[in-house]
Design a protein around this motif. Structure first.
Motif: not given
Length: 102
Positions: A37-46, A58-64, A74-76
């Motif tokens: 979900x959008x909120x969880x994506x933002x938490x993972x990126x943070x 960080x590598x696995x988050x980038x890959x996911x 996500x793009x930034x």
């Protein structure tokens, strides 16, 4: 009712002292091409951009995040990590920018 992906992300973020647990969750998300979900994506990126986050996480988050292009952050995130000194993170971010999993 919360979905299991959301629960796993919340549990992972509250248990950051165990990098192997985080690694397993993030690796599974990448390999299964899970789009949280959008909120969880933002938490993972943070989390990925927090001081002390293990490079492997960080590598696995980038890959996911290859499938997270609808998220405005996500793009930034990927552009930033495409310049990473860590070659694995760099390759994962570059692949994700092309919507491919590294």
């Amino acid at each position: 009712m919360e979905n299991s992906v959301h629960k796993a992300i919340i549990q992972m973020l509250s248990n950051t002292e165990n990098p192997l647990f985080s690694d397993g969750i993030l690796r599974a998300m990448a390999m299964q091409k899970i789009v949280p979900e959008e909120e969880d994506i933002n938490k993972l990126l943070k989390f990925a951009d927090s001081i002390g986050t293990p490079d492997n996480n960080i590598t696995w988050i980038a890959s996911a995040s290859a499938g997270w292009h609808k998220n405005e952050n996500t793009i930034s995130f990927l552009e930033k990590h495409a310049d990473s000194e860590n070659q694995q993170t760099k390759k994962a971010a570059e692949a994700a920018l092309k919507k491919k999993i590294y």
